[in-house]
Design an enzyme around this catalytic site. Structure first.
Site, short mmCIF file in Angstrom:
data_model
loop_
_atom_site.label_atom_id
_atom_site.label_comp_id
_atom_site.label_asym_id
_atom_site.label_seq_id
_atom_site.Cartn_x
_atom_site.Cartn_y
_atom_site.Cartn_z
N SER A 201 -13.49 131.70 41.25
CA SER A 201 -13.44 130.30 40.81
C SER A 201 -12.02 129.76 40.94
CB SER A 201 -13.88 130.17 39.36
OG SER A 201 -13.70 128.82 38.95
N GLU B 75 -19.23 124.69 33.38
CA GLU B 75 -18.42 123.64 34.01
C GLU B 75 -19.22 122.33 34.11
OE1 GLU B 75 -16.63 125.04 37.76
OE2 GLU B 75 -17.28 123.14 38.65
N SER C 138 -16.28 131.68 64.70
CA SER C 138 -15.70 130.94 65.84
C SER C 138 -14.18 131.11 65.76
CB SER C 138 -16.09 129.47 65.78
OG SER C 138 -15.87 128.98 64.48
N LYS D 106 -20.26 134.31 37.17
CA LYS D 106 -19.69 133.16 37.89
C LYS D 106 -20.69 132.00 37.85
CE LYS D 106 -17.17 130.62 40.73
NZ LYS D 106 -17.96 129.74 41.49
N HIS E 173 -20.49 130.52 34.46
CA HIS E 173 -19.22 129.78 34.43
C HIS E 173 -19.43 128.38 35.03
CE1 HIS E 173 -15.86 128.25 36.83
NE2 HIS E 173 -15.03 128.77 35.96
N ASN E 174 -20.10 128.33 36.18
CA ASN E 174 -20.33 127.02 36.82
C ASN E 174 -21.25 126.15 35.96
OD1 ASN E 174 -18.88 128.19 38.88
ND2 ASN E 174 -20.17 127.38 40.49
N HIS F 158 -53.68 132.92 18.91
CA HIS F 158 -52.46 133.61 19.33
C HIS F 158 -51.78 134.36 18.19
CE1 HIS F 158 -52.74 132.17 23.36
NE2 HIS F 158 -52.73 130.90 22.98
P1 NBP Z 1 -18.36 127.16 53.68
O1 NBP Z 1 -19.28 127.48 52.55
O2 NBP Z 1 -18.29 125.78 54.18
O3 NBP Z 1 -18.75 128.14 54.91
C1 NBP Z 1 -18.10 128.01 56.16
C2 NBP Z 1 -17.81 129.39 56.73
O4 NBP Z 1 -19.04 130.13 56.89
C3 NBP Z 1 -17.17 129.29 58.11
O5 NBP Z 1 -16.21 130.32 58.23
C4 NBP Z 1 -18.36 129.53 59.05
O6 NBP Z 1 -18.00 130.01 60.31
C5 NBP Z 1 -19.09 130.59 58.27
N1 NBP Z 1 -20.48 130.83 58.72
C6 NBP Z 1 -21.58 130.05 58.63
BR1 NBP Z 1 -21.60 128.35 57.95
N2 NBP Z 1 -22.67 130.61 59.13
C7 NBP Z 1 -22.26 131.83 59.57
C8 NBP Z 1 -22.94 132.89 60.19
N3 NBP Z 1 -24.26 132.85 60.43
N4 NBP Z 1 -22.23 133.97 60.53
C9 NBP Z 1 -20.90 134.05 60.30
N5 NBP Z 1 -20.19 133.05 59.69
C10 NBP Z 1 -20.88 131.96 59.32
O7 NBP Z 1 -16.87 127.67 53.36
P2 NBP Z 1 -16.01 127.52 52.00
O8 NBP Z 1 -16.14 126.16 51.39
O9 NBP Z 1 -14.66 128.03 52.37
O10 NBP Z 1 -16.71 128.54 50.99
C11 NBP Z 1 -16.86 129.93 51.28
C12 NBP Z 1 -17.66 130.56 50.18
O11 NBP Z 1 -16.95 130.42 48.94
C13 NBP Z 1 -19.03 129.92 49.94
O12 NBP Z 1 -19.96 130.89 49.59
C14 NBP Z 1 -18.78 128.98 48.80
O13 NBP Z 1 -19.94 128.71 48.04
C15 NBP Z 1 -17.77 129.78 47.97
N6 NBP Z 1 -16.91 128.99 47.09
C16 NBP Z 1 -16.42 127.80 47.49
C17 NBP Z 1 -15.59 127.09 46.62
C18 NBP Z 1 -14.99 125.76 47.05
O14 NBP Z 1 -14.32 125.14 46.21
N7 NBP Z 1 -15.20 125.33 48.30
C19 NBP Z 1 -15.26 127.60 45.38
C20 NBP Z 1 -15.75 128.84 45.02
C21 NBP Z 1 -16.58 129.53 45.88
P3 NBP Z 1 -17.73 128.99 61.50
O15 NBP Z 1 -16.33 128.49 61.33
O16 NBP Z 1 -17.89 129.81 62.73
O17 NBP Z 1 -18.75 127.89 61.40
#
Ligand code: NBP
Length: 488
Positions: free
Chosen positions: A139, A200, A45, A193, A196-197, A462
């Site tokens: 991370s 954590e 979006s 990773k 790692h989690n 066994h």
């Molecule tokens: P989110 O995990 O909340 O995902 C939101 C994003 O995914 C938005 O950009 C959304 O687009 C997009 N999206 C979705 Br939902 N469905 C989609 C689809 N079908 N097609 C295209 N885009 C789609 O975001 P985040 O918290 O920034 O995390 C991103 C990644 O990083 C995840 O895999 C998360 O596990 C990982 N991660 C997060 C952290 C943390 O601390 N948050 C740390 C390390 C890794 P939209 O805006 O159009 O809805």
């Protein structure tokens, strides 16, 4: 603002593209831009793309795109696209759309928290299309993404040649060394990773138990315990999690004037990576008891009907609280350190087992190196782990490395006192006690597994091995016959 709208026939200028601009993606895009890279940005979006450019467009050079076609046209070839969307089906959807439009030699990087088996599957499928696929564990949360995360990229070594320098540049650095290195093929980056989690989870559970021991064993208030953690953070326990524990415990709730921790509901949530770690450890046959106890402790905290039905059940006769508060506090510090060493020892064993199972050739010392900064488990003692694996790359367990062996042997009396005091006071310490049992089991010469084998032979034929025969030779006792022994 140096961002610009890019029609599909414009000359490609961007060195890296980021799609998925929620908190993680936008911060990583900003990190690249702040390092002087031209970053093509895209989100499903458009609102998130425009919000990023409106708020932070002046931090560097971004190229705005509304469609995947525009996004890819903005990228220099071979294209490098980092996906930062929700793990699972959304990631598959984005990969499919990109792969349709990308060309041989281009690199797709999944920086989300994907399950490593999904990464293995995706890497194979993308490779068969002539593209490169890199599953990269990242991370450090949103702060790390912006200022320098720890990055664990898997995938083909060839793609690391082109991608590695960029990732290393935006990663955290410790003593001038980047917290990013090539981990190994296909799913290895997401696997490490995941572990790692899991570590954590275990670290946080042990910190929680230490807090509860000081609270319920010594009657200390949250700000008093904050002071203890701040003091601990100046020694062997120096780490991000111990540092922020002091911060959280010191926080006062504006509404009630009480310590914030005393008004937070005591039900811990989880997103799933701890559970994945334990499931994988079960499949690999690696005892990660510290991580498993941490995952179960979170589940228990959320077992509301069970807790409601049993709160206040008889404790039995309790022991007396420790009289020497300073000694008990020091004992808890030592128990925390020893239990933490066990948790890391188990996590590294899981990484070694995963690497052997999938032929990844992961170097454990590299992980200790890149986890020293940027990530949630960053800690001073990772230097010790790095040294231990450098001295002996085939180390069977950290507990056998000279530094860790002496650290645990120095802590053992305190550790036992803490476990027995907690038990006498009815304070639950699944992490501390299971870590001590693990240590005791490893150092025990004869385990009851001999009896287990006898029982298995009795009811299921066994078989068992004998202490006085060649390893691998199997024996069976004719339990329902004359009880003589035969070679199987
Ligand atoms: P989110 O995990 O909340 O995902 C939101 C994003 O995914 C938005 O950009 C959304 O687009 C997009 N999206 C979705 Br939902 N469905 C989609 C689809 N079908 N097609 C295209 N885009 C789609 O975001 P985040 O918290 O920034 O995390 C991103 C990644 O990083 C995840 O895999 C998360 O596990 C990982 N991660 C997060 C952290 C943390 O601390 N948050 C740390 C390390 C890794 P939209 O805006 O159009 O809805």
């Amino acid at each position: 603002m140096s961002s610009s709208s890019t029609p599909s026939n414009t000359t490609a200028t961007a060195q890296i593209g980021v799609t998925g601009l929620a908190v993680m993606g936008s911060n990583i895009a900003r990190n690249f831009a702040r390092h002087g890279y031209t970053v093509a940005v895209h989100n499903r979006s458009i609102a998130k793309t425009d919000a990023l450019l409106a708020e932070h467009g002046s931090e560097g050079t971004f190229v705005r795109s509304e469609t995947i076609a525009e996004f890819l046209d903005a990228l220099e070839k071979p294209r490098r696209v980092l996906i930062m969307v929700k793990a699972g089906a959304p990631t598959d959807a984005v990969i499919d759309e990109l792969a349709e439009a990308m060309e041989p030699g281009d690199i797709i990087i999944d920086g989300g928290n994907s399950l490593y088996t999904d990464t293995i599957r995706r890497e194979k499928a993308i490779r068969e299309r002539g593209l490169h696929f890199v599953g990269a564990g990242i991370s450090g949360g949103e702060e790390g993404a912006l200022n320098g995360p720890s990055i664990m990229p898997g995938g083909p070594a060839e793609s690391y040649k082109s991608l590695g320098p960029l990732l290393e540049e935006i990663s955290a650095h410790v003593d001038g060394v980047p917290c990013c290195t090539h981990i190994g093929p296909d799913g290895s980056g997401h696997f490490v990773k995941m572990v790692h989690n899991g570590i954590e989870y275990s670290d946080m559970q042990l910190i929680g138990e230490a807090y509860q021991l000081l609270r319920d064993g010594l009657g200390k208030s949250a700000p008093e315990i904050a002071d203890v953690f701040a003091e601990w953070n100046t020694g062997d326990l120096d780490s991000y999690l111990v540092e922020i524990t002091a911060e959280v415990l010191r926080q006062t709730d504006a509404k009630t004037g009480k310590p914030l921790v005393d008004v937070i509901v005591d039900e811990a949530e989880q997103k799933g990576t701890g559970r994945w770690t334990v499931k994988s450890a079960l499949d690999l046959g690696v005892p990660v008891t510290g991580i498993a106890e941490a995952v179960f402790a979170r589940a228990l905290s959320g077992s509301v009907p069970q807790r409601k039905a049993t709160v206040g059940l008889a404790s039995g006769e309790l022991g007396t609280a420790p009289t020497d508060a300073a000694q008990f506090t020091e004992d808890v510090r030592q128990a925390l350190y020893a239990s933490k060493i066990v948790a890391y020892a188990q996590g590294f064993n899981q990484i070694q087992a995963g690497s052997a199972e999938y032929d990844w050739n992961v170097t454990p010392g590299d992980l200790a190196t890149i986890w020293r900064g940027g990530c949630i488990i960053r800690a001073k003692f990772l230097n010790r782990i790095k040294d231990a694996f450098e001295a002996d790359p085939g180390l069977p367990t950290l507990l056998a490395a000279p530094y860790f062996r002496s650290a645990v042997e120095a802590a053992i009396d305190s550790w036992r006192r803490v476990v027995s005091t907690a038990t006498a006071l009815g304070i639950p310490i699944p992490g501390f006690s299971s870590a001590l049992s693990y240590y005791d089991a490893l150092r025990t010469e004869r385990l009851p597994a001999a009896l287990t084998q006898g029982l298995r032979d009795y009811f299921g034929a066994h078989t068992y091995e004998r202490t006085d025969a060649e390893p691998g030779q199997k024996f069976h006792t004719l339990w329902s016959g004359d009880r003589s022994e035969v070679q199987a």
